[in-house]
Every structure is written in C-alpha cells, then in structure tokens.
Design a protein around this motif. Sequence first.
Motif, PDB file in Angstrom:
ATOM      1  N   GLU A 129     -81.011   0.836-117.190  1.00  0.00           N
ATOM      2  CA  GLU A 129     -80.407   2.143-117.475  1.00  0.00           C
ATOM      3  C   GLU A 129     -79.271   1.942-118.461  1.00  0.00           C
ATOM      4  N   ASP A 130     -79.266   2.728-119.505  1.00  0.00           N
ATOM      5  CA  ASP A 130     -78.128   2.706-120.435  1.00  0.00           C
ATOM      6  C   ASP A 130     -77.150   3.775-119.965  1.00  0.00           C
ATOM      7  N   LEU A 131     -76.095   3.351-119.297  1.00  0.00           N
ATOM      8  CA  LEU A 131     -75.161   4.306-118.674  1.00  0.00           C
ATOM      9  C   LEU A 131     -74.223   4.965-119.675  1.00  0.00           C
ATOM     10  N   GLU A 139     -75.700   6.817-121.912  1.00  0.00           N
ATOM     11  CA  GLU A 139     -76.528   7.971-122.293  1.00  0.00           C
ATOM     12  C   GLU A 139     -76.191   9.177-121.416  1.00  0.00           C
ATOM     13  N   GLU A 140     -76.399  10.352-121.967  1.00  0.00           N
ATOM     14  CA  GLU A 140     -75.956  11.601-121.354  1.00  0.00           C
ATOM     15  C   GLU A 140     -76.320  11.754-119.858  1.00  0.00           C
ATOM     16  N   ASN A 141     -77.617  11.674-119.520  1.00  0.00           N
ATOM     17  CA  ASN A 141     -78.003  11.941-118.130  1.00  0.00           C
ATOM     18  C   ASN A 141     -78.392  10.685-117.360  1.00  0.00           C
ATOM     19  N   SER A 142     -77.827   9.558-117.794  1.00  0.00           N
ATOM     20  CA  SER A 142     -78.257   8.280-117.210  1.00  0.00           C
ATOM     21  C   SER A 142     -77.861   8.133-115.737  1.00  0.00           C
ATOM     22  N   ALA A 143     -76.699   8.644-115.350  1.00  0.00           N
ATOM     23  CA  ALA A 143     -76.278   8.518-113.947  1.00  0.00           C
ATOM     24  C   ALA A 143     -77.251   9.294-113.054  1.00  0.00           C
ATOM     25  N   GLU A 144     -77.594  10.503-113.490  1.00  0.00           N
ATOM     26  CA  GLU A 144     -78.536  11.330-112.720  1.00  0.00           C
ATOM     27  C   GLU A 144     -79.898  10.623-112.644  1.00  0.00           C
ATOM     28  N   GLU A 145     -80.291  10.019-113.764  1.00  0.00           N
ATOM     29  CA  GLU A 145     -81.591   9.333-113.841  1.00  0.00           C
ATOM     30  C   GLU A 145     -81.613   8.126-112.890  1.00  0.00           C
ATOM     31  N   LEU A 146     -80.522   7.375-112.852  1.00  0.00           N
ATOM     32  CA  LEU A 146     -80.438   6.224-111.943  1.00  0.00           C
ATOM     33  C   LEU A 146     -80.503   6.704-110.488  1.00  0.00           C
ATOM     34  N   SER A 153     -70.026   8.062-116.495  1.00  0.00           N
ATOM     35  CA  SER A 153     -71.055   7.539-115.581  1.00  0.00           C
ATOM     36  C   SER A 153     -70.440   7.049-114.288  1.00  0.00           C
ATOM     37  N   LEU A 154     -69.283   6.419-114.387  1.00  0.00           N
ATOM     38  CA  LEU A 154     -68.595   5.952-113.166  1.00  0.00           C
ATOM     39  C   LEU A 154     -68.297   7.148-112.237  1.00  0.00           C
ATOM     40  N   SER A 155     -67.816   8.234-112.826  1.00  0.00           N
ATOM     41  CA  SER A 155     -67.473   9.410-112.011  1.00  0.00           C
ATOM     42  C   SER A 155     -68.737  10.049-111.449  1.00  0.00           C
ATOM     43  N   LYS A 156     -69.763  10.171-112.301  1.00  0.00           N
ATOM     44  CA  LYS A 156     -70.977  10.854-111.848  1.00  0.00           C
ATOM     45  C   LYS A 156     -71.697  10.047-110.766  1.00  0.00           C
ATOM     46  N   LEU A 157     -71.738   8.720-110.939  1.00  0.00           N
ATOM     47  CA  LEU A 157     -72.385   7.892-109.910  1.00  0.00           C
ATOM     48  C   LEU A 157     -71.621   8.001-108.586  1.00  0.00           C
ATOM     49  N   SER A 158     -70.296   8.029-108.675  1.00  0.00           N
ATOM     50  CA  SER A 158     -69.478   8.178-107.458  1.00  0.00           C
ATOM     51  C   SER A 158     -69.833   9.494-106.766  1.00  0.00           C
ATOM     52  N   ARG A 159     -69.938  10.551-107.558  1.00  0.00           N
ATOM     53  CA  ARG A 159     -70.257  11.868-106.995  1.00  0.00           C
ATOM     54  C   ARG A 159     -71.671  11.900-106.402  1.00  0.00           C
ATOM     55  N   LEU A 160     -72.623  11.328-107.158  1.00  0.00           N
ATOM     56  CA  LEU A 160     -74.018  11.397-106.721  1.00  0.00           C
ATOM     57  C   LEU A 160     -74.249  10.601-105.430  1.00  0.00           C
TER      58      LEU A 160
END
Length: 268
Positions: A62-64, A66-73, A117-124
């Motif tokens: 995953e290229d973190l 990229e725009e929607n990479s956190a959601e994709e992961l 990505s760090l914030s979005k992964l934390s949230r997800l």
Amino acid sequence: MKNNKIALITGASSGIGYELAKLFAKEGYDLILTARRLERLNHLKESIKATISDITITTFTEDLSEENSAEELFRKVKEQNLNVDILINNAGMGDLSYFADSDIKRLSTMLHLNINSLSKLSRLFINDLKNSPRGALINIASTASFQPVPLMAAYAATKAYVKSFSLALMAELKEDKTNKVQVLCICPGVTETEFFASANANPLGLPEGFIASSEEVAEFTLDTLKKGKSGVAVHGKMNSFVALLSRVLPVNFSNAVSLYVMKKLIRA
Ligand SMILES: NC(=O)c1ccc[n+]([C@@H]2O[C@H](COP(=O)([O-])OP(=O)(O)OC[C@H]3O[C@@H](n4cnc5c(N)ncnc54)[C@H](OP(=O)(O)O)[C@@H]3O)[C@@H](O)[C@H]2O)c1
C-alpha cells in the motif's frame, strides 16, 4: 485453537518497522505488515516463518501517500476477517532541504503519509483496538516533535502533529473508565535506517553516540508497551535531555543550534 493477538505494522519493509515486526513475532503476535515494497515484506515474512512457525503473517502492499490508501488498507484487512489488537503507525518519510527550494510533490507526499494516513488508520482501527482486551495504538513520532527544525521544517511539524494528536486521543480514551487502549507516542532520535538516504541527509556529520540502531528503538518500543505505559516515550538518555532542554531554551537559540546541526547533515 490458537488465538494470537494481531499487530499491524506500517512501514515494515525497512528500519524500525522491520525490527518491530521481528520482535512482535517473537512475542507471539500474528502480523499484518504493509509498505510499498512487497518483495521486502515477503522476504521478511519468510525469514520470520523460518524460525517462528506458530504465527500468521499477512502482507499488503500500500502506498500510504495516496489519497484513499488508508481506507483501502482497512478494507483489505477486513476482507480477511482480521481484527487488529495493536496498530503501529510507523511508516514515515523526511525531507532535508530549505523549504523554499523543496519539491512540492514530495512535500505533499510527506504530509499525506506522516499525517493523513496515520490519522485515518487510527480512526479506522480505533474500534478494533477498543474491542481488544489489550489494545494499543503506537505512533512513531520523533525527537523532532519537540522543537522547530530548520531545514526539516515540514517534517518536524508533522511529528509535532503526531505527538499532539496522540496525547489528545489518549486523554479522550481515558475519559471512559472501561477503556484499556494504550496510546503510545514513541520519539526516536537519529536512528540508522534508510530514512536518511531517502530524506537527502547524511547522519555521518553527527557526533558518535548520537545514532541509535533500529533494533534498539524497536526494543525500546516493545519494552515501553509491556510496561503498560501511555503517552510520550523518548528513546535514549541524550535524546530525553535534548527534549527537556527544548522546553526551556528560547526558540531563537534552539533554531540557531538546529540550523547549524542540520546544515552538517544535508547531502552535498
Ligand atoms: N531514522 C531516524 O533517524 C528517525 C528518527 C525519528 C523518527 N523516525 C521515524 O521512524 C519511522 C520509521 O522510519 P525509519 O527510520 O525506519 O526509516 P526507513 O528505513 O526509511 O523506513 C520507512 C518505512 O516507511 C515505509 N514507507 C515510506 N514511504 C511510504 C509510503 N508512501 N507508503 C507506505 N509506506 C511507506 C517504507 O517502506 P517502502 O519504501 O517499502 O514503502 C519503510 O518501510 C518514520 O515515521 C520516521 O519518521 C526516524
């Protein structure tokens, strides 16, 4: 039936993340490893599996930045019906340059990777962590989070964000008396990894004893987690002292010192 806890480590293809993967495997965690270089992740997976057979290792490229990479992961992890107990937001990059000369595409890549990505992964993954009996969020910041760093102006600011974000989230979670999630913000100082080459820097200009190994930083991270600590943890006595100094020194003075040091690190 084995029921290992699962640690998701971003940026596991080299440096601190690579060493964290080996340590968490030894602790009996199943691993989810991610980075852009899949062949490196798979090589790491094979070398761990050669000595530790009773864990499961899943790799995702995953290229973190990229725009929607956190959601994709997150989607890929959930597609495999995996629940994460420990999220380690380790992937990050730096850039050593005068801000006025910096490459705007690289700047945007760094901001997305280190912050978005760090914030979005934390949230997800926060609900996974909350639902775990031993959930933990480990964000890898830096001693650069303690003061402005001329020549790494944006990088240091991203790490200040990581520290501030982690501490605020820790307070929010603590409000719930049933919460068990440990939020740890690890602050390594200069560490010998691929970080410097990719950031256009050369750490050889630093005095001896100032450079830690990625193994040391990974061990410090695991030890801090096992002690049940939350909050900021600075690796190394010298780094802790410098972090303390930055709270009392006038900013013009600390800026002048940082500028002097950073000029020595920039690659010709
Ligand atoms: N080294 C230091 O002196 C130092 C000091 C303080 C804090 N830190 C922090 O420690 C963390 C780990 O860095 P490191 O020193 O171990 O450096 P590193 O060896 O360069 O490792 C960085 C990791 O992040 C991954 N990564 C980079 N760009 C990515 C992207 N766009 N998408 C997904 N993954 C990406 C890399 O994998 P791929 O290239 O395969 O994608 C690699 O696995 C970073 O957050 C860094 O800011 C480092």
